[in-house]
Design a protein around this motif. Structure first.
Motif, short mmCIF file in Angstrom:
data_model
loop_
_atom_site.label_atom_id
_atom_site.label_comp_id
_atom_site.label_asym_id
_atom_site.label_seq_id
_atom_site.Cartn_x
_atom_site.Cartn_y
_atom_site.Cartn_z
N ALA A 1 0.82 -1.21 0.00
CA ALA A 1 0.00 0.00 0.00
C ALA A 1 0.86 1.27 0.00
O ALA A 1 0.61 2.20 -0.79
N PRO A 2 1.90 1.36 0.84
CA PRO A 2 2.78 2.54 0.75
C PRO A 2 3.53 2.63 -0.56
O PRO A 2 3.74 3.72 -1.09
N GLY B 1 -5.72 -7.29 -4.33
CA GLY B 1 -6.56 -8.05 -3.41
C GLY B 1 -6.01 -8.04 -1.99
O GLY B 1 -5.65 -7.00 -1.45
N ARG B 2 -5.93 -9.22 -1.37
CA ARG B 2 -5.45 -9.31 0.01
C ARG B 2 -3.99 -8.90 0.14
O ARG B 2 -3.54 -8.55 1.24
N ALA B 3 -3.24 -8.94 -0.97
CA ALA B 3 -1.83 -8.55 -0.91
C ALA B 3 -1.65 -7.06 -0.56
O ALA B 3 -0.55 -6.65 -0.18
N ASN B 4 -2.73 -6.28 -0.70
CA ASN B 4 -2.63 -4.87 -0.31
C ASN B 4 -2.15 -4.72 1.12
O ASN B 4 -1.44 -3.75 1.44
N TRP B 5 -2.52 -5.66 1.97
CA TRP B 5 -2.23 -5.54 3.40
C TRP B 5 -1.20 -6.55 3.86
O TRP B 5 -1.13 -6.90 5.03
N TRP B 6 -0.37 -7.01 2.91
CA TRP B 6 0.68 -7.96 3.26
C TRP B 6 1.80 -7.26 4.02
O TRP B 6 2.27 -6.19 3.64
N LEU B 7 2.22 -7.89 5.10
CA LEU B 7 3.34 -7.38 5.90
C LEU B 7 4.13 -8.58 6.40
O LEU B 7 3.58 -9.46 7.05
N PRO B 8 5.43 -8.65 6.09
CA PRO B 8 6.23 -9.79 6.57
C PRO B 8 6.14 -9.93 8.08
O PRO B 8 6.10 -8.93 8.82
N ARG B 9 6.13 -11.15 8.55
CA ARG B 9 5.97 -11.39 9.99
C ARG B 9 7.04 -10.72 10.85
O ARG B 9 6.73 -10.19 11.92
N PRO B 10 8.31 -10.74 10.42
CA PRO B 10 9.31 -10.03 11.25
C PRO B 10 8.98 -8.56 11.43
O PRO B 10 9.14 -8.01 12.52
N LEU B 11 8.52 -7.91 10.35
CA LEU B 11 8.13 -6.51 10.47
C LEU B 11 6.87 -6.36 11.32
O LEU B 11 6.74 -5.40 12.09
N ALA B 12 5.93 -7.28 11.17
CA ALA B 12 4.69 -7.19 11.94
C ALA B 12 4.96 -7.24 13.44
O ALA B 12 4.23 -6.63 14.24
N ARG B 13 6.02 -7.98 13.83
CA ARG B 13 6.32 -8.09 15.27
C ARG B 13 6.96 -6.83 15.83
O ARG B 13 6.78 -6.52 17.01
N ILE B 14 7.73 -6.11 15.00
CA ILE B 14 8.46 -4.96 15.54
C ILE B 14 7.79 -3.62 15.28
O ILE B 14 8.05 -2.65 15.99
#
Length: 710
Positions: A527-528, A672-685
């Motif tokens: 998205a960014p 689609g759903r990939a608009n809000w994809w965020l790698p898990r390592p980034l999601a944790r920090i």
């Protein structure tokens, strides 16, 4: 932050007069301080590390009489020759003016009908009051005017005089009021965003005046700050007001509705404003003082308008109560339509066939951007001013009598501790033999005999494309080590190159920081990235339209220009920083609602049409207001402000139509759903900020009474 804004909005709505009184006091105090202790506006074009700056520094050190500001007095006899007695008397009066170190002997034209006097000051233009100094020049030459001569003024001092008329601001405010009336159908609802924006604008402009007392502030900085501040200030207030009306449509009390609007829309305002500030901070990387102050001053006004939207607006909304609704809606208790079914149907249509719409919109934007490939950037000079302006008339008289190059003489500064004095005659001969040079004056030695200056008159005017090659030839083939070239034309060459060299680092820094901020806010990578790509596309289209309108002349006369002109060198860097921030406003507003719908429903495509339907009206109204405000500033006499107004208006119009209504739904439907994809390592920090409204504060159980209204 959401809880803080919720409590702030509730407190302001319940005790409106306290917040209104506080804002009135702040605006009054700042205005009073600005009137008493405010400074004057000055342009500081120091270009550290350039050849022209090295020559200027040498002149300041060893030629104090030549190192300060200058003004040119052009005297033209309407019939016959110039009156020599009146000319001598005026020369004497000019020498008696404050800070004047030297008045060069009058230089007559070949036919004797024109005389040119150069007034040199012992201080830089930043230490003079340009308006007052111009009045002194007029007073000293009144004898020539009384004798029937035409007397015009050019040079640094007259060209630094600014005379804002307020017409641009009036056009923008008037157009904004009409648009708001049409959008809301209520005088109260239409007036509140304007009042709130003007309060923030007033505080910010007073702050600029105070800032000018301690540092150099560019002469165009307040106008630019007013343009941007007025546009974003109305937009920010409009966003909160729209969310408040939605709250009342859901049956909330006025204080609760205001508090929730402040917690959700107000948080979007804060992050949108911070994005604008980040983009403006990119101007610091230019390293040019005049740009840095433009960034600081515009950021100051954006900050005050942002704060007024989340502190003053809740107070006036609480005071207005249900009067922000149409009279028939208040009387009938009708529910307010907060979504646009038409925009929802359009978004669904684009989402069903994204590829054709994506390709068509991309081709249109790239076609509009194509002229920018041939853009020529160059600083504006007096030849671009209106024909009625004294600096333009002085420019024309000088060009007619002495040739166009006389408006931009070159000064060769020679350090005689590094160059033999005996080499000066040969240097003068080589300069005179250089292609593009029409005249070379004899060398002038400094008082200590350790420096010399040689004035060179080029064949071309300051805006001629050939002057760059002339300056380069002199530097490469003529000047010995220990000498450099300065003057208006040489400074223009260095300024243009400096801005071109620093454009890409600024673009990289602004895009990277904005991407990082949006990634944190929306917890997404794609998205960014999409937002940055769309914004760059809008900016490219704005550059292309500017090239066609100003450089190709496809509208120059309609905008009050005498002829086609290059795009100002200031525009590329300045327009990018402002536009990237302003475009991100709409991105934050839209994606906030899209993500809110996504978190609620889990429908990736449906959330796009829901978000567009919820924000379509407010973004369209906000864009129309911004376009009206920016086009109003296209009527400003200053070329930089005029080009900024046109560029911003074009980019915002394209951003709110082609980008938001076609490119965004098409690309988001494809992703689609990939608009809000965020790698898990980034999601944790990454922190979970919840700017989308998904973490709105809990509802207050009891319905509190609305504040009493007179």
């Amino acid at each position: 932050m959401s809880r803080l804004l919720y409590r702030l909005g509730k407190a302001a709505a319940l005790r409106p007069w306290r917040f209104i009184a506080a804002w009135l006091a702040i605006v009054a105090v700042l205005a009073g301080l600005a009137g008493v202790a405010g400074g004057a506006l000055h342009d500081n074009y120091t270009l550290e590390g350039t050849g022209s700056q090295q020559a200027t520094d040498l002149l300041e050190e060893r030629f104090p009489a030549l190192s300060g500001a200058d003004a040119r007095v052009v005297v033209h006899a309407r019939s016959g020759a110039v009156d020599q007695a009146a000319l001598a008397a005026a020369t004497g009066e000019l020498r008696e003016m404050p800070h004047v170190s030297v008045v060069d002997p009058p230089v007559p034209s070949a036919d004797g009908t024109t005389a040119l006097m150069t007034v040199r000051y012992s201080v830089p233009v930043t230490e003079l009051e340009p308006g007052e100094t111009l009045d002194l020049l007029r007073s000293a030459t009144h004898g020539l005017s009384d004798a029937g001569h035409q007397v015009e003024f050019g040079g640094q001092v007259p060209e630094n005089v600014t005379a804002p008329s307020g017409v641009a601001e009036a056009i923008g405010v008037g157009a904004a009021l009409v648009i708001l009336l049409l959008a809301f159908g209520s005088v109260v609802a239409a007036g509140l965003p304007l009042v709130v924006a003007l309060a923030g604008l007033g505080a910010g402009v007073s702050g600029i005046t105070l800032l000018a007392a301690v540092t150099d502030v560019a002469t165009t900085a307040p106008t630019l700050a007013t343009m941007v501040g007025l546009g974003v200030g109305i937009d920010y207030a409009l966003l909160v007001l729209t969310r408040h009306r939605e709250g009342m449509a859901e049956g909330l009390t006025v204080p609760e509705s205001v508090a929730r609007a402040n917690a959700t829309a107000g948080q979007s305002v804060i992050f949108a404003g911070c994005t604008v500030l980040l983009a403006l901070c990119g101007l610091v990387l230019s390293g040019i003082p005049v740009f840095m102050t433009m960034g600081f001053t515009t950021g100051l006004v954006v900050t005050t308008t942002m704060l007024s939207a989340v502190t003053l607006l809740p107070a006036v909304l609480g005071l207005a109560g249900r009067r922000v609704l149409r009279r028939r809606d208040r009387a009938a208790g009708a529910r307010i339509v907060v979504e646009s079914p038409r925009i929802r149907r359009w978004a669904e249509h684009v989402g069903r066939r994204p590829w054709p719409w994506l390709l068509a919109a991309s081709v249109l934007m790239l076609a509009l951007a194509a002229p920018a490939l041939g853009m020529r950037t160059w600083p504006s000079d007096a030849s671009s001013e209106p024909a009625s302006n004294t600096v333009r008339q002085a420019y024309d008289l000088t060009a007619d009598a002495y040739g166009p190059g006389a408006n931009g003489p070159l000064a060769v500064a020679v350090d005689l501790t590094k160059v033999e004095r005996g080499a000066l005659p040969g240097l003068g001969e080589r300069l005179a033999a250089t292609d593009g040079v029409t005249d070379v004056a004899p060398p002038r030695l400094s008082g200590g005999g350790d420096a010399a200056v040689i004035m060179v008159t080029p064949e071309y005017g300051p805006q001629d494309e050939r002057v760059t090659g002339l300056v380069d030839r002199i530097r490469a083939d003529v000047l010995p080590p220990g000498s450099e070239i300065t003057g208006l034309t040489a400074a223009y060459v260095d300024l243009s190159r400096t801005l071109s060299d620093r454009l890409w680092p600024v673009i990289g820094a602004v895009v990277a920081t904005s991407f990082l901020m949006l990634m944190i806010v929306f917890r997404s990578v794609l998205a960014p990235l999409k937002a940055a790509a769309m914004n760059l596309l809008s900016i490219g289209a704005a550059y292309g339209v500017l090239t066609a309108v100003f450089q190709w002349g496809w509208g120059a006369e309609l905008l009050g220009l005498p002829h086609s002109v290059p795009v100002s060198s200031f525009i590329l860097l300045l327009l990018f920083a402002v536009l990237f921030g302003v475009s991100m406003d709409y991105e934050v507003f839209l994606l906030s609602r899209v993500r809110e719908a996504w978190l609620r429903s889990g429908d990736a495509r449906g959330s796009v049409s829901t978000g567009l339907a919820a924000t379509g009206r407010v973004i369209s109204s906000a864009a129309m207001i911004m376009v009206a405000v920016f086009l109003g500033f296209a009527a400003d006499p200053g070329l930089v402000v005029k080009q900024m107004g046109v560029g911003l208006a074009v980019a915002v119009a394209l951003d709110a139509t082609v980008v938001r209504l076609v490119l965004v739904p098409a690309t988001m439907s494809l992703l689609g759903r990939a608009n809000w994809w965020l790698p898990r390592p980034l999601a944790r920090i990454l922190p979970d900020i919840g700017v989308h409204g998904g973490s709105a504060p809990p509802a207050v159980p009891e319905r509190e009474p609305e504040p009493s209204r007179a």
